[in-house]
Design a protein around this motif. Structure first.
Motif, PDB file in Angstrom:
ATOM      1  N   GLN A 106       0.672  -1.221   0.015  1.00 47.35           N
ATOM      2  CA  GLN A 106      -0.014   0.087  -0.034  1.00 47.35           C
ATOM      3  C   GLN A 106       0.884   1.182   0.111  1.00 47.35           C
ATOM      4  O   GLN A 106       1.700   1.487   0.892  1.00 47.35           O
ATOM      5  N   ARG A 107       0.661   2.051  -0.922  1.00 43.49           N
ATOM      6  CA  ARG A 107       1.647   3.296  -1.222  1.00 43.49           C
ATOM      7  C   ARG A 107       1.006   4.247  -0.050  1.00 43.49           C
ATOM      8  O   ARG A 107      -0.137   4.555  -0.098  1.00 43.49           O
ATOM      9  N   THR A 108       1.959   4.920   0.607  1.00 42.34           N
ATOM     10  CA  THR A 108       1.410   6.160   1.312  1.00 42.34           C
ATOM     11  C   THR A 108       1.454   7.406   0.423  1.00 42.34           C
ATOM     12  O   THR A 108       2.179   7.347  -0.567  1.00 42.34           O
ATOM     13  N   PRO A 109       0.710   8.535   0.855  1.00 41.35           N
ATOM     14  CA  PRO A 109       0.598   9.409  -0.022  1.00 41.35           C
ATOM     15  C   PRO A 109       2.031  10.308  -0.152  1.00 41.35           C
ATOM     16  O   PRO A 109       2.642  10.292   0.766  1.00 41.35           O
ATOM     17  N   ASP A 110       2.236  10.757  -1.255  1.00 43.94           N
ATOM     18  CA  ASP A 110       3.234  11.472  -1.593  1.00 43.94           C
ATOM     19  C   ASP A 110       3.271  12.851  -1.049  1.00 43.94           C
ATOM     20  O   ASP A 110       2.219  13.625  -1.627  1.00 43.94           O
ATOM     21  N   PRO A 111       4.085  13.401  -0.087  1.00 47.06           N
ATOM     22  CA  PRO A 111       3.910  14.628   0.253  1.00 47.06           C
ATOM     23  C   PRO A 111       4.450  15.782  -0.764  1.00 47.06           C
ATOM     24  O   PRO A 111       4.044  16.827  -0.703  1.00 47.06           O
ATOM     25  N   LEU A 112       4.858  15.538  -1.967  1.00 47.67           N
ATOM     26  CA  LEU A 112       5.189  16.426  -2.696  1.00 47.67           C
ATOM     27  C   LEU A 112       4.460  15.954  -4.107  1.00 47.67           C
ATOM     28  O   LEU A 112       4.647  16.621  -5.227  1.00 47.67           O
ATOM     29  N   ALA A 113       3.120  15.402  -3.957  1.00 46.25           N
ATOM     30  CA  ALA A 113       2.385  15.076  -5.306  1.00 46.25           C
ATOM     31  C   ALA A 113       1.849  16.450  -6.057  1.00 46.25           C
ATOM     32  O   ALA A 113       1.754  16.524  -6.996  1.00 46.25           O
ATOM     33  N   ARG A 114       1.575  17.476  -4.889  1.00 41.28           N
ATOM     34  CA  ARG A 114       0.905  18.654  -5.655  1.00 41.28           C
ATOM     35  C   ARG A 114       2.141  19.818  -5.901  1.00 41.28           C
ATOM     36  O   ARG A 114       1.742  20.889  -6.389  1.00 41.28           O
ATOM     37  N   CYS A 115       3.351  19.146  -5.924  1.00 42.78           N
ATOM     38  CA  CYS A 115       4.466  20.122  -6.032  1.00 42.78           C
ATOM     39  C   CYS A 115       5.207  19.392  -6.996  1.00 42.78           C
ATOM     40  O   CYS A 115       6.742  19.304  -6.667  1.00 42.78           O
ATOM     41  N   PRO A 116       5.180  19.158  -8.426  1.00 43.94           N
ATOM     42  CA  PRO A 116       6.032  18.240  -9.172  1.00 43.94           C
ATOM     43  C   PRO A 116       7.469  19.138  -9.423  1.00 43.94           C
ATOM     44  O   PRO A 116       8.520  18.627  -9.669  1.00 43.94           O
ATOM     45  N   TRP A 117       7.423  20.574  -9.314  1.00 41.76           N
ATOM     46  CA  TRP A 117       8.530  21.384  -9.680  1.00 41.76           C
ATOM     47  C   TRP A 117       9.548  21.253  -8.222  1.00 41.76           C
ATOM     48  O   TRP A 117      10.683  21.103  -8.640  1.00 41.76           O
ATOM     49  N   LEU A 118       9.025  20.873  -7.192  1.00 40.53           N
ATOM     50  CA  LEU A 118       9.795  20.762  -6.107  1.00 40.53           C
ATOM     51  C   LEU A 118      10.420  19.415  -6.041  1.00 40.53           C
ATOM     52  O   LEU A 118      11.560  18.932  -5.665  1.00 40.53           O
ATOM     53  N   ALA A 119       9.552  18.325  -6.302  1.00 42.11           N
ATOM     54  CA  ALA A 119       9.729  17.054  -6.476  1.00 42.11           C
ATOM     55  C   ALA A 119      11.028  16.585  -7.502  1.00 42.11           C
ATOM     56  O   ALA A 119      12.199  15.974  -7.183  1.00 42.11           O
ATOM     57  N   ALA A 120      10.715  17.574  -8.493  1.00 40.82           N
ATOM     58  CA  ALA A 120      11.944  17.185  -9.525  1.00 40.82           C
ATOM     59  C   ALA A 120      13.304  18.090  -9.121  1.00 40.82           C
ATOM     60  O   ALA A 120      14.268  17.134  -9.267  1.00 40.82           O
ATOM     61  N   ALA A 121      13.275  18.884  -8.591  1.00 44.30           N
ATOM     62  CA  ALA A 121      14.516  19.730  -8.018  1.00 44.30           C
ATOM     63  C   ALA A 121      15.344  18.713  -7.085  1.00 44.30           C
ATOM     64  O   ALA A 121      16.360  18.589  -6.970  1.00 44.30           O
ATOM     65  N   ILE A 122      14.235  17.977  -5.881  1.00 49.06           N
ATOM     66  CA  ILE A 122      14.982  17.080  -5.130  1.00 49.06           C
ATOM     67  C   ILE A 122      15.634  15.893  -6.134  1.00 49.06           C
ATOM     68  O   ILE A 122      16.703  15.255  -5.486  1.00 49.06           O
ATOM     69  N   ARG A 123      14.842  15.159  -6.950  1.00 47.64           N
ATOM     70  CA  ARG A 123      15.319  14.158  -7.612  1.00 47.64           C
ATOM     71  C   ARG A 123      16.688  14.389  -8.289  1.00 47.64           C
ATOM     72  O   ARG A 123      17.372  13.664  -8.288  1.00 47.64           O
ATOM     73  N   ALA A 124      16.687  15.606  -8.724  1.00 46.21           N
ATOM     74  CA  ALA A 124      17.966  16.453  -9.590  1.00 46.21           C
ATOM     75  C   ALA A 124      19.058  16.530  -8.614  1.00 46.21           C
ATOM     76  O   ALA A 124      20.204  16.850  -8.999  1.00 46.21           O
ATOM     77  N   GLY A 125      18.762  16.444  -7.326  1.00 42.47           N
ATOM     78  CA  GLY A 125      20.004  16.648  -6.462  1.00 42.47           C
ATOM     79  C   GLY A 125      20.366  18.015  -5.803  1.00 42.47           C
ATOM     80  O   GLY A 125      21.362  17.944  -5.339  1.00 42.47           O
ATOM     81  N   ALA A 126      19.249  18.745  -5.921  1.00 35.68           N
ATOM     82  CA  ALA A 126      19.385  20.371  -5.448  1.00 35.68           C
ATOM     83  C   ALA A 126      19.787  20.160  -3.901  1.00 35.68           C
ATOM     84  O   ALA A 126      19.097  19.513  -3.112  1.00 35.68           O
ATOM     85  N   GLY A 127      20.495  21.112  -3.447  1.00 36.66           N
ATOM     86  CA  GLY A 127      20.750  21.172  -2.069  1.00 36.66           C
ATOM     87  C   GLY A 127      19.746  21.905  -1.308  1.00 36.66           C
ATOM     88  O   GLY A 127      18.744  22.527  -1.854  1.00 36.66           O
ATOM     89  N   PRO A 128      19.939  21.749  -0.069  1.00 39.92           N
ATOM     90  CA  PRO A 128      19.123  22.445   0.968  1.00 39.92           C
ATOM     91  C   PRO A 128      18.818  23.908   0.642  1.00 39.92           C
ATOM     92  O   PRO A 128      17.710  24.556   0.550  1.00 39.92           O
ATOM     93  N   ASP A 129      19.968  24.728   0.469  1.00 45.75           N
ATOM     94  CA  ASP A 129      19.833  26.054   0.203  1.00 45.75           C
ATOM     95  C   ASP A 129      19.348  26.341  -1.225  1.00 45.75           C
ATOM     96  O   ASP A 129      18.480  27.243  -1.180  1.00 45.75           O
ATOM     97  N   GLN A 130      19.568  25.518  -1.994  1.00 45.86           N
ATOM     98  CA  GLN A 130      18.857  25.744  -3.468  1.00 45.86           C
ATOM     99  C   GLN A 130      17.352  25.608  -3.364  1.00 45.86           C
ATOM    100  O   GLN A 130      16.679  26.315  -4.013  1.00 45.86           O
ATOM    101  N   LEU A 131      16.860  24.532  -2.997  1.00 48.19           N
ATOM    102  CA  LEU A 131      15.549  24.367  -2.477  1.00 48.19           C
ATOM    103  C   LEU A 131      14.913  25.141  -1.849  1.00 48.19           C
ATOM    104  O   LEU A 131      13.835  25.771  -2.059  1.00 48.19           O
TER     105      LEU A 131
END
Length: 897
Positions: free
Chosen positions: A61-86
Motif C-alpha cells: 500500500q503506497r503512502t501519500p506522496d507529500p510532494l504530489a502537488r508540487c512536481p517542480w519541487l519533487a523534480a528539484a529534489i530528484r535532481a540533487g538540489a541542495g537544501p540552500d537551493q531548494l
C-alpha cells in the motif's frame, strides 16, 4: 507486484531470524570508555522488525506522496538540489503572509509549538515539543526518563546517547520535528529551580553529556534544540533580570557547552534565553547570532516563550522563530519599514534550509501527540540510567547492600517511598505511563510480607490542607479568620476584608475592578481584580495551635512572600517567581496566640512579564506532623533496618530559598536515626541538600529525580544487584556560603541586576581556590567494591595529550570505576586550580585490571584573555583520581604544541 511482495516477505523473515539471534542487550558498561569517544549507532532488533514491517506495508500500500502537488519541487529534489537551493525555490514562490506564518510559533493540534507551514507549496508545519527528560506539554504514551542531572551523574556519554535516542525516536513517532532539549546551562547556584534539568556545575561534563544527548536525538531523524543560550542560571526575575558577566567567564564557562553542541554535536536548533546579558535582551542582541555564526552554527534560532519583548528586534538580530508574536503586527511592521523584508527572508530561508537538510519536507515524521510510543526497550534505558545515576554518599560499616533475610525486618519510612517524586516541574515535566514505587520494589524483594512495614512519617513536598478558622483570629476583632489588606495603585489605595473561614486559594484577575468575589459555600477561593493594580497584600491576625507539636506549613504563591510568627521569620524561602510551594516545620505550643503576618507581592518586580502567564495565586496550609513522626519512630524501634525516603519538589518558575529538605523531613530523619543507627537515607532531590543528620545515619544514597523506574532502580542498588557507580555532577556544600555566592548582588540580584562577580570561581572551582572542604565534593561517589589507580602515562598527541590510567578492582565484586582528570594551569593564567579535564570508565571483575585512555585536547589548556584564546607557557599539572578532592596520581606537562 506479487513477486515484489514475496521478496519483501522473505527479507522480513530473514531479518526477524537475525533479530532473534541477536542477544537482548541490556545497556551496561563493560568496556573502557573515555570522554570524546562517541558510541557506534546500533539498530536494536525491535527496530529491525518495525522497519521491515513498514517495508511490507509499503509494498502492499503506497503512502501519500507529500510532494504530489508540487512536481517542480519533487523534480528539484530528484535532481540533487541542495537544501540552500531548494529553500530558494520555495522562498521565491511565497507570499508575505506565508512568510510571516513561517516565523511565528504557536500551540496547535496538540503540539506545543508549530508554525503555519505552506501547504500549497508542500511545506509542512514545523513542530516542536519539550523536552529534556522526555516529551512534555501534557503528552501521554511516552517514557519518563530520569532528570538530566541524574544522567550527568552517570558520567557516561554512551548512556546519554541512548537517552537521546529514546527522546528522538518517540518524538519522530509522534510527528514532532524538534525536541526542545537539552538544557546546557550550568548550576551556578544550587538553589536554581531548574537545576535538575541540566548537567551540573562543570562546563566540560555538561558539554560531553549534552553533545552525546544531541547526537542520540538527531540519530532518529529529528532535531535537538539546545537551550537556553546563555547564562540562564536562576528563575527569580528571569524575565527581566540583567545578568552582568565578564567576557572571560562567559567564554570559559557559560558558552562552552553551547559551543560544543555546535562544533561537536552539530545541533539543529538553539533557543535563546530570558535574561538580559550585560544590559541587552539576548534574543534581541545581534551579538548572539554573531557568536553562533563564529562557531559555525547553521541551524534554527528561536526565542524562549516571551524572551523577546520586541519580536521585530529579535528578527532583525538574527532570530528565526518567535513566540509569542502577532502575525498581523509583524505584517504591519514590514509594510511600515520597521521590519526589513531582508530580515524576514533570511529567517524563512533559514527555516526552509533546515527543513530540507533534515528531510522534513519529503519525509516528515508521522504520528500525533499522545500516540503510545513508549516501549520495553525505552523503559530499559530509563531503568539503566536511573540505576547508574544513583550516588552512594555514605556507607558506614558496609550497611549496604542489603540482605533480604539478614537485614529484615525492614521499616520503610517517608511518603516518597510510596509516591516518589520522579521529575521536576515546569516545561520539562513528563507524564509517565507508570511509576515504580520504592515501597513496592522493596516489598517484592522480601519473601515474608510481614518483614517490610511502612510509615508515612512526613508530609510530601506539596501544598498542605488549609489552616482551619478555629486556629485563626483576625486583627482587632473577635472573629475567626485573618485580615487581608490589599494595597494597589488605584485611587482607593487600600482595601481590607476579613477572611472568616479557610482560604484554599486566592486568585487575582477573576473579579470586576475593586470588588472581591468569594466562591464556594465555605469560602474556598477569594478572587481579586487584577486590573486594580495590586502591589502587595498583607495577611494578619493570630494563630493558635490546638496541641503541642511539630507543624508543617506550606506556602504556595506567585511572586514573593514572607511569613512571620511573633516577629520571627518562618524559613519558607519563597522567592520571586511564577509559582511554587515551600514548606517549613515549626514547633508550636498549644494555647499560645502567635502573631501571624504574611507579606505577599503577587507579581513583584516581574509584573510586566506575568501578564503572559496564569493569574497570580496564594495558598497557605499546615499539618501537625508530630503523630506521624512518633509512629515512624515506633516502627523504626521494632525494625532491624530502616530505609527512609526524603524528597524535594522543584520546578520552572521559582528558586529554592535554601538547601533544607522541605517540611519536617530533617526532623523525621533525625528522630528515626536516634532510635535506630542502621538507618539508610534515600534522597530524591533536584540537587544538593543540607544533611544536618548525616553523622547519625548509617548510609546515604542520592537518587535525584529518577523517572518512571524509580523504585526498580533504587531497590536494585540497595540490594546489590547493581554496584553504585554514580558520581556527583554538583558540589554538596556544608552551606551555600562555601560556594562563594553570598551577596544579594550575586544572587538573586538587586534592582533587577545579578552580578557574576565570582568570575571563574563557580562551584568546586571556588572551593579549590579557597581550599575549602565541602560536605561531598564534585565527582564523588562510593562503590560496593574498591579500586586502585596503579599507573599514569602521559603522551603528547596532535593538539593535546593522551593520558592512560591503569585501574585495578581490589574488592570482592564487580564494579565500574570512573577515573577523572583535573588540570591546574600555570599561575600566570589566573585560573582556579584543578579543573575537570576529562574522564573515563571501565567495568572490572574482582582482581581484574584494565586501562582507561583519556584524550585532553589543546583547547582545554586555553584561557580567554583580552578577547582571544591563549595558551600560557609553563607547566600544567594533570592530576588523576576519583573526585576533585581525591587525586592520588599527577604529572606535569608543558603547554601542548
Amino acid at each position: 507486484m506479487r513477486r515484489r511482495v514475496r521478496w519483501v516477505l522473505l527479507g522480513t523473515f530473514l531479518l526477524v531470524l537475525l533479530a532473534a539471534a541477536v542477544p537482548a542487550e541490556r545497556p551496561h558498561r563493560s568496556t573502557p570508555m573515555a570522554i570524546g569517544r562517541q558510541p557506534a549507532v546500533r539498530v536494536a532488533p525491535s527496530r529491525l522488525v518495525r522497519a521491515t514491517t513498514r517495508a511490507v506495508a509499503a509494498a502492499g500500500q503506497r503512502t501519500p506522496d507529500p510532494l504530489a502537488r508540487c512536481p517542480w519541487l519533487a523534480a528539484a529534489i530528484r535532481a540533487g538540489a541542495g537544501p540552500d537551493q531548494l529553500a530558494g525555490l520555495v522562498l521565491a514562490r511565497m507570499t508575505l503572509t506565508e512568510k510571516i506564518g513561517e516565523i511565528v510559533l504557536r500551540p496547535a493540534n496538540g503540539f506545543e509549538n508549530t508554525n503555519a507551514g505552506v501547504p500549497r507549496l508542500c511545506i509542512p508545519p514545523l513542530t516542536l515539543q519539550d523536552g529534556p527528560a522526555g516529551l512534555g506539554f501534557g503528552d501521554t504514551g511516552v517514557t519518563q526518563l530520569p532528570a538530566p542531572i541524574a544522567l550527568a551523574a552517570t558520567f557516561d556519554p554512551s548512556l546519554a546517547w541512548k537517552y537521546g535516542q529514546v527522546q528522538g525516536a518517540e518524538a519522530h513517532a509522534q510527528g514532532i520535528d524538534v525536541v526542545q532539549g537539552p538544557d546546557l546551562n550550568l548550576a551556578r547556584v544550587p538553589e536554581n529551580g531548574r537545576i535538575f534539568e541540566a548537567y551540573g556545575e562543570d562546563p566540560l561534563l555538561t558539554a560531553a553529556m549534552g553533545t552525546a544527548d544531541i547526537q542520540g536525538i538527531q540519530s532518529q531523524g529529528v532535531l535537538a534544540e539546545a537551550k537556553h543560550l546563555v547564562a540562564y542560571n536562576q528563575e527569580t526575575d528571569r524575565n527581566l533580570v540583567n545578568v552582568v558577566v565578564s567576557p572571560r567567564a562567559l567564554q570559559e564557562l557559560y558558552f562552552r557547552p553551547f559551543a560544543a553542541a555546535v562544533t561537536s554535536g552539530h545541533v539543529g536548533a538553539m533557543m535563546c534565553a530570558y535574561p538580559k546579558l550585560n544590559g541587552v535582551y539576548q534574543c534581541e542582541d545581534p551579538a548572539l547570532a554573531a557568536q553562533l555564526a563564529a562557531w559555525g552554527f547553521t541551524g534554527l534560532l528561536r526565542t524562549d516563550y516571551a524572551a523577546a519583548p520586541d519580536p521585530v528586534a529579535a528578527l532583525k538580530a538574527g532570530v528565526d522563530l518567535v513566540k509569542p508574536a502577532d502575525p498581523g503586527a509583524l505584517l504591519a511592521a514590514v509594510q511600515s519599514g520597521r521590519l526589513p523584508m531582508a530580515a524576514v527572508n533570511r529567517a524563512v530561508h533559514d527555516i526552509l534550509v533546515v527543513a530540507f537538510r533534515y528531510h522534513l519536507v519529503e519525509n516528515p515524521p508521522a504520528g500525533r501527540p499522545n500516540t503510545p510510543v513508549a516501549s520495553p526497550s525505552h523503559e530499559n534505558v530509563a531503568l539503566t540510567v536511573a540505576e547508574h545515576a544513583i550516588v552512594l554518599l555514605k556507607n558506614s560499616g558496609g550497611l549496604l547492600p542489603l540482605d533480604a533475610g539478614a537485614d529484615a525486618p525492614i521499616a520503610v519510612i517517608g511518603s516518597d517511598a510510596a509516591a516518589p517524586v520522579t521529575g521536576g516541574g515546569g516545561s520539562s515535566a513528563v507524564l509517565p505511563p507508570f511509576v515504580s514505587s520504592p515501597l513496592d520494589a522493596i516489598q517484592a524483594r522480601v519473601s515474608n510480607p510481614g518483614d517490610v512495614t511502612f510509615a508515612d512519617g512526613a508530609t510530601s513536598p506539596a501544598p498542605l490542607p488549609p489552616i482551619p478558622s478555629s486556629a485563626l483570629t483576625a486583627d482587632s476583632r473577635n472573629t475567626p479568620g485573618l485580615t487581608l489588606t490589599l494595597s494597589d495603585s488605584s485611587s482607593a489605595g487600600r482595601h481590607t476584608v476579613v477572611l472568616p473561614t479557610p482560604v484554599v486559594r486566592i486568585v487575582l484577575g477573576a473579579a470586576p475592578r475593586n470588588r472581591y468575589t468569594i466562591t464556594g459555600s465555605t469560602v474556598r477561593t477569594i478572587a481579586i481584580p487584577a486590573n486594580a493594580g495590586v502591589t502587595s497584600a498583607v495577611f494578619s491576625g493570630t494563630l493558635t495551635a490546638p496541641t503541642d507539636g511539630l507543624y508543617d506549613f506550606s506556602l504556595s504563591c506567585t511572586g514573593s512572600a514572607t511569613m512571620t510568627l511573633d516577629d520571627h521569620v518562618v524559613p519558607l524561602g519563597v522567592l520571586d517567581g511564577e509559582g511554587g510551594t515551600r514548606t517549613a516545620a515549626l514547633s508550636l505550643h498549644a494555647g499560645h496566640r502567635y502573631r501571624l503576618a504574611i507579606h505577599w507581592q503577587p507579581f513583584g518586580v516581574t509584573s510586566p512579564a506575568h501578564a503572559l502567564y496564569d493569574r497570580a495565586f496564594f495558598a497557605l496550609g499546615w499539618k501537625d506532623t508530630t503523630p506521624a513522626i512518633d509512629a515512624a519512630v515506633a516502627l523504626a524501634q521494632r525494625a532491624r533496618t530502616v530505609v527512609i525516603f526524603a524528597a524535594d519538589r522543584t520546578g520552572e518558575g521559582f528558586d529554592r530559598g535554601d538547601l533544607n529538605l522541605p517540611g519536617d523531613q530533617n526532623a523525621l530523619i533525625s528522630a528515626v536515626a536516634d532510635v535506630n543507627p542502621r538507618t539508610i537515607v534515600v534522597l530524591n532531590t533536584a540537587g544538593p541538600v543540607a544533611m544536618p543528620w548525616l553523622s547519625k545515619v548509617g548510609a546515604v544514597v542520592e537518587a535525584w529525580y529518577p523517572g518512571e523506574a524509580a523504585g526498580q532502580a533504587i531497590a536494585a542498588v540497595l540490594f546489590g544487584d547493581i554496584d553504585p557507580s554514580g558520581h556527583l555532577p554538583v558540589t554538596f556544600p556544608t552551606d551555600t556560603a562555601q560556594l562563594g555566592i553570598t551577596t544579594a548582588q550575586q544572587w538573586p540580584g538587586t534592582q533587577l541586576t545579578v552580578r557574576y562577580s565570582e568570575g571563574l570561581q563557580v562551584g568546586y572551582r571556588y572551593l579549590n581556590a579557597h581550599q575549602l572542604k565541602p560536605l561531598f565534593p564534585f565527582g564523588y561517589g562510593l562503590s560496593y567494591t574498591t579500586f586502585a589507580m596503579n599507573d599514569m602515562r602521559v603522551a603528547p598527541v596532535a593538539g593535546g595529550y593522551r593520558v592512560t590510567l591503569t585501574i585495578t578492582n581490589t574488592g570482592s565484586r564487580a564494579g565500574t570505576a570512573t577515573p577523572q582528570l583535573y588540570l591546574t594551569f600555570p599561575a600566570a593564567a589566573g585560573e582556579p586550580p584543578e579543573q575537570l579535564a576529562g574522564f573515563g570508565q571501565v567495568t572490572l571483575a574482582p582482581g581484574e585490571s584494565g586501562s582507561v585512555t583519556i584524550t585532553v585536547p589543546r583547547n582545554v589548556f586555553s584561557s580567554y584573555w583580552n578577547g582571544r584564546w591563549t595558551t600560557w607557557p609553563g607547566g600544567y599539572r594533570l592530576a588523576a583520581g576519583w573526585s576533585v578532592t581525591d587525586l592520588p596520581i599527577a604529572a606535569t606537562v608543558p603547554a601542548p604544541s
